[in-house]
Design a protein around this motif. Structure first.
Motif, mmCIF file in Angstrom:
data_model
loop_
_atom_site.group_PDB
_atom_site.id
_atom_site.type_symbol
_atom_site.label_atom_id
_atom_site.label_comp_id
_atom_site.label_asym_id
_atom_site.label_seq_id
_atom_site.Cartn_x
_atom_site.Cartn_y
_atom_site.Cartn_z
ATOM 1 N N TYR A 19 1.511 -19.895 27.218
ATOM 2 C CA TYR A 19 2.363 -19.047 26.391
ATOM 3 C C TYR A 19 3.794 -19.012 26.919
ATOM 4 O O TYR A 19 4.740 -18.870 26.144
ATOM 5 C CB TYR A 19 1.801 -17.629 26.302
ATOM 6 N N GLN A 20 3.953 -19.163 28.224
ATOM 7 C CA GLN A 20 5.305 -19.241 28.791
ATOM 8 C C GLN A 20 5.979 -20.549 28.371
ATOM 9 O O GLN A 20 7.180 -20.569 28.067
ATOM 10 C CB GLN A 20 5.234 -19.148 30.317
ATOM 11 N N GLU A 21 5.212 -21.626 28.364
ATOM 12 C CA GLU A 21 5.765 -22.935 28.006
ATOM 13 C C GLU A 21 5.998 -23.080 26.509
ATOM 14 O O GLU A 21 6.931 -23.795 26.088
ATOM 15 C CB GLU A 21 4.814 -24.042 28.480
ATOM 16 N N MET A 22 5.139 -22.445 25.708
ATOM 17 C CA MET A 22 5.200 -22.573 24.247
ATOM 18 C C MET A 22 5.126 -21.181 23.634
ATOM 19 O O MET A 22 4.099 -20.786 23.083
ATOM 20 C CB MET A 22 4.058 -23.464 23.753
ATOM 21 N N PRO A 23 6.203 -20.398 23.729
ATOM 22 C CA PRO A 23 6.157 -18.991 23.313
ATOM 23 C C PRO A 23 5.841 -18.791 21.839
ATOM 24 O O PRO A 23 5.338 -17.728 21.453
ATOM 25 C CB PRO A 23 7.552 -18.453 23.680
ATOM 26 N N HIS A 24 6.116 -19.786 21.006
ATOM 27 C CA HIS A 24 5.793 -19.600 19.593
ATOM 28 C C HIS A 24 4.289 -19.550 19.360
ATOM 29 O O HIS A 24 3.834 -19.038 18.333
ATOM 30 C CB HIS A 24 6.445 -20.687 18.727
ATOM 31 N N LEU A 25 3.498 -20.039 20.324
ATOM 32 C CA LEU A 25 2.041 -19.910 20.204
ATOM 33 C C LEU A 25 1.612 -18.453 20.370
ATOM 34 O O LEU A 25 0.620 -18.029 19.778
ATOM 35 C CB LEU A 25 1.332 -20.788 21.244
ATOM 36 N N TRP A 26 2.351 -17.711 21.198
ATOM 37 C CA TRP A 26 2.044 -16.284 21.326
ATOM 38 C C TRP A 26 2.359 -15.553 20.023
ATOM 39 O O TRP A 26 1.586 -14.700 19.568
ATOM 40 C CB TRP A 26 2.821 -15.666 22.478
ATOM 41 N N ASP A 27 3.466 -15.913 19.382
ATOM 42 C CA ASP A 27 3.794 -15.322 18.082
ATOM 43 C C ASP A 27 2.689 -15.615 17.068
ATOM 44 O O ASP A 27 2.313 -14.746 16.269
ATOM 45 C CB ASP A 27 5.126 -15.875 17.567
ATOM 46 N N TYR A 28 2.204 -16.837 17.105
ATOM 47 C CA TYR A 28 1.107 -17.234 16.217
ATOM 48 C C TYR A 28 -0.145 -16.417 16.510
ATOM 49 O O TYR A 28 -0.818 -15.931 15.590
ATOM 50 C CB TYR A 28 0.833 -18.731 16.405
ATOM 51 N N TYR A 29 -0.476 -16.249 17.801
ATOM 52 C CA TYR A 29 -1.665 -15.489 18.187
ATOM 53 C C TYR A 29 -1.580 -14.054 17.671
ATOM 54 O O TYR A 29 -2.545 -13.528 17.092
ATOM 55 C CB TYR A 29 -1.822 -15.488 19.707
ATOM 56 N N VAL A 30 -0.434 -13.429 17.840
ATOM 57 C CA VAL A 30 -0.236 -12.053 17.368
ATOM 58 C C VAL A 30 -0.366 -11.995 15.846
ATOM 59 O O VAL A 30 -0.937 -11.051 15.287
ATOM 60 C CB VAL A 30 1.134 -11.522 17.827
ATOM 61 N N ARG A 31 0.156 -13.009 15.171
ATOM 62 C CA ARG A 31 0.057 -13.083 13.709
ATOM 63 C C ARG A 31 -1.415 -13.160 13.278
ATOM 64 O O ARG A 31 -1.820 -12.477 12.330
ATOM 65 C CB ARG A 31 0.832 -14.311 13.218
ATOM 66 N N MET A 32 -2.200 -13.963 13.960
ATOM 67 C CA MET A 32 -3.620 -14.062 13.637
ATOM 68 C C MET A 32 -4.332 -12.737 13.913
ATOM 69 O O MET A 32 -5.174 -12.286 13.129
ATOM 70 C CB MET A 32 -4.270 -15.181 14.451
ATOM 71 N N GLN A 33 -3.982 -12.123 15.009
ATOM 72 C CA GLN A 33 -4.620 -10.867 15.390
ATOM 73 C C GLN A 33 -4.341 -9.760 14.378
ATOM 74 O O GLN A 33 -5.136 -8.833 14.228
ATOM 75 C CB GLN A 33 -4.131 -10.450 16.780
ATOM 76 N N SER A 34 -3.220 -9.870 13.677
ATOM 77 C CA SER A 34 -2.844 -8.828 12.723
ATOM 78 C C SER A 34 -3.424 -9.055 11.330
ATOM 79 O O SER A 34 -3.178 -8.249 10.421
ATOM 80 C CB SER A 34 -1.317 -8.734 12.638
ATOM 81 N N LEU A 35 -4.200 -10.113 11.144
ATOM 82 C CA LEU A 35 -4.847 -10.335 9.850
ATOM 83 C C LEU A 35 -5.823 -9.202 9.547
ATOM 84 O O LEU A 35 -6.307 -8.504 10.451
ATOM 85 C CB LEU A 35 -5.607 -11.666 9.860
ATOM 86 N N ASP A 36 -6.149 -9.040 8.280
ATOM 87 C CA ASP A 36 -7.060 -7.973 7.855
ATOM 88 C C ASP A 36 -8.304 -7.920 8.728
ATOM 89 O O ASP A 36 -8.991 -8.941 8.924
ATOM 90 C CB ASP A 36 -7.491 -8.191 6.400
ATOM 91 N N ASN A 37 -8.594 -6.736 9.253
ATOM 92 C CA ASN A 37 -9.828 -6.404 9.981
ATOM 93 C C ASN A 37 -9.903 -6.960 11.397
ATOM 94 O O ASN A 37 -10.785 -6.550 12.171
ATOM 95 C CB ASN A 37 -11.075 -6.872 9.208
ATOM 96 N N ILE A 38 -9.037 -7.889 11.772
ATOM 97 C CA ILE A 38 -9.201 -8.570 13.060
ATOM 98 C C ILE A 38 -8.836 -7.670 14.236
ATOM 99 O O ILE A 38 -9.581 -7.570 15.218
ATOM 100 C CB ILE A 38 -8.375 -9.875 13.103
ATOM 101 N N SER A 39 -7.697 -7.006 14.174
ATOM 102 C CA SER A 39 -7.275 -6.202 15.327
ATOM 103 C C SER A 39 -8.249 -5.066 15.592
ATOM 104 O O SER A 39 -8.560 -4.770 16.755
ATOM 105 C CB SER A 39 -5.857 -5.672 15.124
#
Length: 227
Positions: free
Chosen positions: A183-203
């Protein structure tokens, strides 16, 4: 999204009592609001690693190709991870197959690369406890997938698809193996992970330890993250 009513029988997802290959399917069911039975099979302790819980049922479930994970949905019975995920999408959330031929083509192209990355990150866990070697092996392929994602919200470059759930779970494993380095090397992957986590019912699901399995990623025979 197709609603799953109480009158319908619950689909059964069968797998070892680990996250492994089944966790992305669990996320899909949860996201789509499908009530399912999470059938878990235990493996006994070393040195025998008794698998009789599964082996006693393996050839009695009516599966054409008996294996784990499996899914039973009434008379419909599947094995093989990607086939199960595509079926879940096709029946309960067709948008997860891609909204047009271009999106579908992209995820089919990427599916093999995500699968290879899964194998490169998981299989060595059963052979060695050297996480750094696994990280070095995975880095080039992860970067390829990350570059393909780019600034887009999801892997299809459109809406979320079934493959995103597989990659989402894989990022959790890679985060663990790399101690956050990826995530330090590819920070946009962390943004993607947070986006997935915020999908309906997931969080909400991930925040509930009575529902979401936090560990282990791997089976008891593995040398890394096996309990």
């Amino acid at each position: 999204m197709q609603e799953h009513t109480a009158e319908q029988s619950k689909p059964i997802l069968g797998y070892w009592n680990i996250r492994g290959l089944a966790q992305p399917m669990r996320y899909m069911f949860v996201h789509l609001g499908v009530d399912f039975e999470d059938k878990l099979y235990n493996v006994g302790p070393a040195p025998d690693f008794d698998k009789s819980e599964w082996l006693d049922e393996k050839f009695n479930l009516g599966l054409d190709f008996p294996n784990l994970p499996y899914m039973i949905d009434g008379d419909v019975k599947f094995t093989e991870s990607d086939a199960i995920m595509r079926y879940i999408a096709s029946k309960w959330g067709k948008h997860l197959l891609g909204s047009n031929p271009e999106e579908t083509g992209r995820i089919e192209m990427l599916a093999n690369h995500v699968h290879n990355l899964k194998m490169k990150s998981t299989m060595p866990c059963y052979m060695s406890d050297d996480k750094s070697a696994i990280v070095e092996e995975c880095r080039p392929l992860l970067k390829q997938v990350a570059d393909s994602l780019g600034a887009n919200m999801f892997l299809s470059h459109g809406g979320v698809t079934w493959l995103d759930f597989k990659f989402f779970e894989l990022l959790d494993l890679l985060h663990f193996l790399s101690d956050g380095v990826f995530y330090q090397e590819m920070p946009h992957l962390w943004d993607y992970y947070v986006r997935m986590q915020s999908l309906d019912n997931i969080s909400a699901y991930m925040a509930d330890p009575s529902r979401c399995m936090y560990a282990p990623f791997n089976g008891i025979m593995a040398k890394i993250n096996n309990i």
